[in-house]
Design a protein around this motif. Structure first.
Motif, PDB file in Angstrom:
ATOM      1  N   GLU A  12       0.994  -1.138  -0.055  1.00 38.30           N
ATOM      2  CA  GLU A  12       0.127  -0.022  -0.125  1.00 38.30           C
ATOM      3  C   GLU A  12       0.843   1.265  -0.104  1.00 38.30           C
ATOM      4  O   GLU A  12       1.920   1.288   0.549  1.00 38.30           O
ATOM      5  CB  GLU A  12      -0.843  -0.179   1.143  1.00 38.30           C
ATOM      6  CG  GLU A  12      -1.921  -1.153   1.481  1.00 38.30           C
ATOM      7  CD  GLU A  12      -2.680  -1.098   2.423  1.00 38.30           C
ATOM      8  OE1 GLU A  12      -2.319  -0.155   3.627  1.00 38.30           O
ATOM      9  OE2 GLU A  12      -3.891  -1.595   2.741  1.00 38.30           O
ATOM     10  N   TYR A  13       0.482   2.272  -0.543  1.00 35.77           N
ATOM     11  CA  TYR A  13       1.092   3.760  -0.603  1.00 35.77           C
ATOM     12  C   TYR A  13      -0.157   4.664  -0.241  1.00 35.77           C
ATOM     13  O   TYR A  13      -1.371   4.440  -0.543  1.00 35.77           O
ATOM     14  CB  TYR A  13       1.417   4.182  -1.819  1.00 35.77           C
ATOM     15  CG  TYR A  13       2.466   3.035  -2.543  1.00 35.77           C
ATOM     16  CD1 TYR A  13       3.801   3.197  -2.138  1.00 35.77           C
ATOM     17  CD2 TYR A  13       2.169   2.176  -3.370  1.00 35.77           C
ATOM     18  CE1 TYR A  13       4.741   2.484  -2.943  1.00 35.77           C
ATOM     19  CE2 TYR A  13       3.105   1.329  -4.235  1.00 35.77           C
ATOM     20  CZ  TYR A  13       4.432   1.501  -3.799  1.00 35.77           C
ATOM     21  OH  TYR A  13       5.475   0.651  -4.455  1.00 35.77           O
ATOM     22  N   ILE A  20      -3.571   3.637  -1.849  1.00 42.36           N
ATOM     23  CA  ILE A  20      -3.659   3.134  -3.211  1.00 42.36           C
ATOM     24  C   ILE A  20      -2.673   1.809  -2.770  1.00 42.36           C
ATOM     25  O   ILE A  20      -1.724   1.625  -2.137  1.00 42.36           O
ATOM     26  CB  ILE A  20      -2.561   3.644  -4.050  1.00 42.36           C
ATOM     27  CG1 ILE A  20      -2.948   5.212  -4.369  1.00 42.36           C
ATOM     28  CG2 ILE A  20      -2.154   2.840  -5.451  1.00 42.36           C
ATOM     29  CD1 ILE A  20      -2.176   6.129  -4.811  1.00 42.36           C
ATOM     30  N   ARG A  21      -3.308   0.517  -3.512  1.00 41.37           N
ATOM     31  CA  ARG A  21      -3.059  -0.666  -3.168  1.00 41.37           C
ATOM     32  C   ARG A  21      -2.719  -1.592  -4.316  1.00 41.37           C
ATOM     33  O   ARG A  21      -3.353  -2.238  -4.964  1.00 41.37           O
ATOM     34  CB  ARG A  21      -4.166  -1.448  -2.316  1.00 41.37           C
ATOM     35  CG  ARG A  21      -3.754  -2.758  -1.852  1.00 41.37           C
ATOM     36  CD  ARG A  21      -4.964  -3.517  -1.195  1.00 41.37           C
ATOM     37  NE  ARG A  21      -5.209  -2.824   0.213  1.00 41.37           N
ATOM     38  CZ  ARG A  21      -6.197  -2.772   0.695  1.00 41.37           C
ATOM     39  NH1 ARG A  21      -7.233  -3.382   0.495  1.00 41.37           N
ATOM     40  NH2 ARG A  21      -6.368  -2.142   2.099  1.00 41.37           N
ATOM     41  N   PRO A  22      -1.220  -1.424  -4.932  1.00 41.58           N
ATOM     42  CA  PRO A  22      -1.150  -2.117  -6.163  1.00 41.58           C
ATOM     43  C   PRO A  22      -0.999  -3.603  -6.085  1.00 41.58           C
ATOM     44  O   PRO A  22      -1.203  -4.266  -6.900  1.00 41.58           O
ATOM     45  CB  PRO A  22       0.381  -1.575  -6.510  1.00 41.58           C
ATOM     46  CG  PRO A  22       0.807  -1.011  -5.206  1.00 41.58           C
ATOM     47  CD  PRO A  22      -0.250  -0.547  -4.288  1.00 41.58           C
ATOM     48  N   ALA A  41      -2.028  -5.335 -17.486  1.00 37.64           N
ATOM     49  CA  ALA A  41      -2.261  -3.824 -17.888  1.00 37.64           C
ATOM     50  C   ALA A  41      -1.379  -2.954 -17.099  1.00 37.64           C
ATOM     51  O   ALA A  41      -0.883  -3.405 -15.851  1.00 37.64           O
ATOM     52  CB  ALA A  41      -3.407  -3.425 -18.084  1.00 37.64           C
ATOM     53  N   SER A  42      -0.946  -1.813 -17.475  1.00 39.50           N
ATOM     54  CA  SER A  42      -0.210  -0.741 -16.581  1.00 39.50           C
ATOM     55  C   SER A  42      -0.998  -0.428 -15.288  1.00 39.50           C
ATOM     56  O   SER A  42      -2.432  -0.218 -15.427  1.00 39.50           O
ATOM     57  CB  SER A  42       0.069   0.650 -17.358  1.00 39.50           C
ATOM     58  OG  SER A  42       0.402   1.478 -16.812  1.00 39.50           O
ATOM     59  N   GLY A  43      -0.337  -0.556 -14.170  1.00 42.88           N
ATOM     60  CA  GLY A  43      -1.060  -0.148 -13.017  1.00 42.88           C
ATOM     61  C   GLY A  43      -1.603  -1.511 -12.376  1.00 42.88           C
ATOM     62  O   GLY A  43      -2.312  -1.536 -11.224  1.00 42.88           O
ATOM     63  N   SER A  44      -1.354  -2.661 -13.045  1.00 42.93           N
ATOM     64  CA  SER A  44      -1.869  -3.900 -12.547  1.00 42.93           C
ATOM     65  C   SER A  44      -1.172  -4.634 -11.317  1.00 42.93           C
ATOM     66  O   SER A  44      -1.460  -5.436 -10.575  1.00 42.93           O
ATOM     67  CB  SER A  44      -1.744  -5.084 -13.342  1.00 42.93           C
ATOM     68  OG  SER A  44      -0.442  -5.476 -13.953  1.00 42.93           O
TER      69      SER A  44
END
Length: 236
Positions: A12-13, A20-22, A41-44
């Motif tokens: 998490e950020y 935000i939890r990537p 995809a980008s951001g996955s």
């Protein structure tokens, strides 16, 4: 026992009041000698996961074991030492130092290890031969093509005989012909040298070259079109 075990990892950020939890509760295992591709995809979350396994970033929760070591428990200093001894990193944009020759760029990771000059020279020569760049050892990055620079980057990644090689979009900035050459080289690194390889890519064709493919969507692993919290990557 798998070479790499990721157990219920969340990252998490915080951005202002937003979290935000990537990565969200990801678990997977990678066997020694495997070649796995992480796609999405980008951001996955695929690059985030790669960097956590490489010890470049820290988990928010969960555990990551590499060759029996829980890297989430290491101090910053010990993690840096562990990374130098165990991880070979192939970057998308080569990340070569322009004022160093190909030989010197490949030698750079070895300067962090307790090796004699003779042993360093032997390892660099073997690594450059493996990527067919012995004749370019004294050349600077500006004197080489993009594909040659990436091959130097691969030589730098394998020179320390790392536990795991991680590659983040290694063909993302290359043309089709050079991409094919680099993918063939990565396959050789795995099949002929027996090195464990984990590659992030958004290119389905590149990902298909790996022995195993895994996809991330919104921070979770997807298998057979279904979201799951675990994935087991094993050599066929």
């Amino acid at each position: 026992m798998p070479l790499v075990t990721v157990s219920n990892v969340t990252k998490e950020y915080t951005s202002g009041e937003e979290t935000i939890r990537p990565l969200d509760g990801v678990s997977l295992s990678i066997e020694e000698g495997d070649y796995a591709s992480l796609m999405g995809a980008s951001g996955s979350g695929k690059s985030t996961l790669l960097n956590l396994i490489a010890g470049i970033d820290r988990v928010t929760s969960g555990e990551i074991f590499v060759a029996g070591t829980d890297i989430t428990k290491l101090s910053r200093g010990k993690l840096a030492d562990w990374r130098a001894a165990n991880i070979g990193y192939v970057f998308q944009t080569h990340n070569l130092i322009p004022v160093l020759t190909a030989y010197e760029n490949v030698e750079l990771p070895l300067l962090l290890l307790p090796l004699s000059a003779a042993e360093r020279r032997k390892r660099v020569e073997i690594a450059l031969e493996a990527v067919d760049l012995t004749s370019r050892a004294s050349h600077y990055p500006r004197q080489m093509s993009g594909g040659q620079e990436q091959r130097v980057g691969i030589a730098r990644a394998i020179v320390s005989n790392p536990t795991v090689i991680v590659a983040d979009e290694p063909t993302g900035s290359l043309d089709d012909e050079t991409t094919e050459q680099i993918l063939q080289l990565l396959t050789r690194v795995n099949s002929e040298l027996g090195m464990t390889l984990l590659m992030v890519t958004h290119d389905a064709d590149a990902g298909a070259r790996a022995k195993r493919q895994i996809r991330l969507e919104r921070g979770r692993l997807v298998e057979n079109g279904k979201v799951t919290s675990t994935a087991n990557l094993r050599t066929a």
